[in-house]
Design an enzyme around this catalytic site. Structure first.
Site, PDB file in Angstrom:
ATOM      1  N   GLU A   1      44.812  41.070  40.809  1.00  0.00           N
ATOM      2  CA  GLU A   1      44.591  42.488  40.286  1.00  0.00           C
ATOM      3  C   GLU A   1      45.482  43.018  39.442  1.00  0.00           C
ATOM      4  O   GLU A   1      46.285  41.732  39.122  1.00  0.00           O
ATOM      5  CB  GLU A   1      45.387  43.481  42.012  1.00  0.00           C
ATOM      6  CG  GLU A   1      45.107  43.673  43.237  1.00  0.00           C
ATOM      7  CD  GLU A   1      45.235  44.070  43.803  1.00  0.00           C
ATOM      8  OE1 GLU A   1      46.048  44.967  43.923  1.00  0.00           O
ATOM      9  OE2 GLU A   1      45.227  43.497  45.961  1.00  0.00           O
TER      10      GLU A   1
ATOM     11  N   GLU B   1      50.068  39.436  48.452  1.00  0.00           N
ATOM     12  CA  GLU B   1      51.374  40.257  48.441  1.00  0.00           C
ATOM     13  C   GLU B   1      52.710  39.626  49.105  1.00  0.00           C
ATOM     14  O   GLU B   1      52.767  40.631  50.006  1.00  0.00           O
ATOM     15  CB  GLU B   1      51.227  41.482  47.753  1.00  0.00           C
ATOM     16  CG  GLU B   1      50.351  41.794  46.126  1.00  0.00           C
ATOM     17  CD  GLU B   1      50.617  43.304  45.944  1.00  0.00           C
ATOM     18  OE1 GLU B   1      51.827  44.052  46.951  1.00  0.00           O
ATOM     19  OE2 GLU B   1      50.349  43.043  45.121  1.00  0.00           O
TER      20      GLU B   1
HETATM   21  C1  BG6 Z   1      48.693  46.311  45.212  1.00  0.00           C
HETATM   22  C2  BG6 Z   1      47.786  46.404  46.392  1.00  0.00           C
HETATM   23  O1  BG6 Z   1      50.067  46.135  45.300  1.00  0.00           O
HETATM   24  O2  BG6 Z   1      48.361  47.553  45.137  1.00  0.00           O
HETATM   25  C3  BG6 Z   1      46.694  47.003  46.824  1.00  0.00           C
HETATM   26  O3  BG6 Z   1      47.358  44.582  46.397  1.00  0.00           O
HETATM   27  C4  BG6 Z   1      47.086  48.008  46.095  1.00  0.00           C
HETATM   28  O4  BG6 Z   1      46.296  47.109  48.012  1.00  0.00           O
HETATM   29  C5  BG6 Z   1      47.545  48.380  44.585  1.00  0.00           C
HETATM   30  O5  BG6 Z   1      46.364  49.403  46.123  1.00  0.00           O
HETATM   31  C6  BG6 Z   1      47.750  49.143  43.670  1.00  0.00           C
HETATM   32  O6  BG6 Z   1      49.318  50.240  44.395  1.00  0.00           O
HETATM   33  P1  BG6 Z   1      48.189  51.535  44.478  1.00  0.00           P
HETATM   34  O7  BG6 Z   1      50.417  51.598  45.783  1.00  0.00           O
HETATM   35  O8  BG6 Z   1      48.809  52.676  43.839  1.00  0.00           O
HETATM   36  O9  BG6 Z   1      47.368  52.258  45.804  1.00  0.00           O
END
Ligand code: BG6
Length: 455
Positions: free
Chosen positions: A355, A159
């Site tokens: 992700e 990211e």
């Molecule tokens: C992504 C990141 O943006 O989102 C992760 O790569 C992150 O590190 C994930 O944990 C979810 O976001 P959050 O704020 O709900 O933990």
């Protein structure tokens, strides 16, 4: 069958959110270890204690049927000060993780840098200092030398676009020189890709930004133009530089209009052009929607550049057609397909989803977690991914966030994403015991049927 036989059904974590052991095994501090933690959420000292329980966890991943495990390597375990001596204990730790994966035929997909810049590098300017580019290249070399015999898939930077557009929110930086810093990250990434191809001709490497389609709020030409700019701002400027080695002209127009510094030398462009990713990995959670910006563009003022708008170009708005999660994130499975189609059409490279997932307040009841909401979320997204595959989009791997519960950036352990529940909360570490959620058994069936059985 929609998905190829060798499709990599995986799941994802990152070092600073899952490992703990923050000062063990010779590890140096990262920016995550020293940042101000939001009130009521835990620090990153213990996390899910994966550092001590990785064997138990990878055994569970094998039981889940994972064909791939996407994790990140903590830069400060390998080079505690960012670019000094190599720390053998850190090298051994990831050797153990990789070997444990290999033992179960789980393909390691390695992120080289996931939000955890070494603090010693940050102290001397972080990405504002050219030395960090050299340090990243050195770090890459150490990784390729030590793990290149077993790791086929490498991800450069997690990211980068979010670090640039929302650095203050995730604790990775924020400054009026943020685009110059982003440029250094692009150079570091390009150098790592060039080195990877030289040292490991059989390996594959790519970026891992957070990409999602941006919709116009209406069918007015003005809103459509706003969405075009917003797409460049959020998505394409990062991928155009990575894939084609060029700066998107609309991005440059926005950057200049907001008064940001950005100097690019001809030598830099040569480096960017020499580097080619083998695939595009990306994280997808939701789309966004924008309307034309009503503000008057004042070119003498530097605005806080972020996701929610660029003065004079676009402003983000809620999309009334979409439901939201308990944490207020819009849910848009069709938008996932729109995004897959769009990236593939623009770049014509294989894709990897690093992700995708639902953060929720899971409850442990008699050793069980009934997370049917997560099953629905993942099912709807996999269904759209299947349809994209059927229309010819080439996808290598799908790695939901997250393989196991870990610390969320803002809500700690209140907001969970995993297939495996970790018994701890924001107040205390409790037993740290692991429990399989309902989604664990559901995803196991999805993998066994190669994505055919989603119900
Ligand atoms: C992504 C990141 O943006 O989102 C992760 O790569 C992150 O590190 C994930 O944990 C979810 O976001 P959050 O704020 O709900 O933990």
């Amino acid at each position: 069958m929609a998905f190829k036989k060798d499709f990599l059904w995986g799941a994802s974590t990152s070092a600073y959110q899952v490992e703990g052991g923050y000062n063990e095994g010779g590890k140096g501090a990262s920016v995550q270890d020293v940042k101000k933690i939001p009130d009521g959420t835990p620090d990153f000292k213990v996390c899910s204690d994966h550092y001590h329980r990785y064997k138990e966890d990878i055994k569970l991943f094998n039981e889940l049927g994972l064909k791939a495990y996407r994790f990140s390597i903590a830069w400060t375990r390998i080079l505690p000060t960012g670019d000094g001596e190599v720390n053998k204990e850190g090298i051994d730790f990831y050797n153990n993780i990789i070997n444990e994966c290999k033992k179960y035929n789980i393909e390691p997909i390695v992120t080289m840098y996931h939000f955890d810049l070494p603090y010693e590098l940050d102290k001397v300017g972080g990405w504002s200092n050219d030395k960090t580019v050299d340090a990243f290249e050195k770090f890459a070399k150490v990784l390729f030398e030590n793990y290149g015999d077993r790791v086929k898939y490498w991800l450069t930077i997690n990211e980068q676009n979010i670090m640039t557009l929302m650095g203050s929110v995730i604790g990775t930086g924020d400054s009026s020189e943020i685009y110059q810093d982003n440029h250094r990250m692009l150079l570091a990434q390009a150098k790592a890709m060039i080195l990877c191809h030289k040292m490991l001709p059989n390996a594959k490497i790519g970026p891992a930004p957070n990409i999602s389609a941006v919709y116009p709020n209406s069918n007015t030409p003005e809103d459509n133009l706003a969405a075009q700019y917003a797409n460049v701002h959020r998505n394409w400027q990062f991928l155009d530089a990575c894939v084609f080695g060029i700066y998107n002209k609309l991005a440059l127009e926005m950057i200049k209009s907001q008064g940001y510094k950005l100097e690019i030398s001809e030598d830099d462009i040569k480096i960017l052009k020499n580097a080619k990713p083998d695939f595009i990995a990306f994280n997808y959670y939701n789309t966004s929607t924008v309307k034309a910006s009503q503000k008057i563009n004042d070119s003498t003022k530097i605005d806080q550049q972020n996701m929610s708008g660029v003065n004079g170009f676009f402003e983000q708005v809620d999309n009334k057609n979409l439901q939201k999660t308990e944490f207020g994130w819009e849910v848009d499975p069709v938008g996932f397909r729109v995004t897959l189609n769009e990236i593939y059409s623009r770049y014509n490279l294989p894709l990897m989803i690093t992700e995708n997932g639902l953060g929720a307040y899971d409850k442990l009841e008699d050793g069980k977690v009934h997370d049917d909401y997560r099953i629905k979320y993942l099912k709807d997204h996999i269904e759209q991914m299947r349809r994209a595959t059927e229309s010819g989009v080439e996808i290598l791997s799908y790695n939901p966030w997250s393989a196991i519960d870990l610390i969320s950036t803002h809500e700690g352990f209140l907001k969970r994403y995993g297939f495996i529940y970790v018994d701890r909360d924001n107040e205390s570490e409790k037993t740290l015991n692991r429990y399989k959620k309902d989604s664990f058994f559901w995803y196991k069936k999805v993998i066994e049927s190669n994505g055919e059985e989603l119900d």
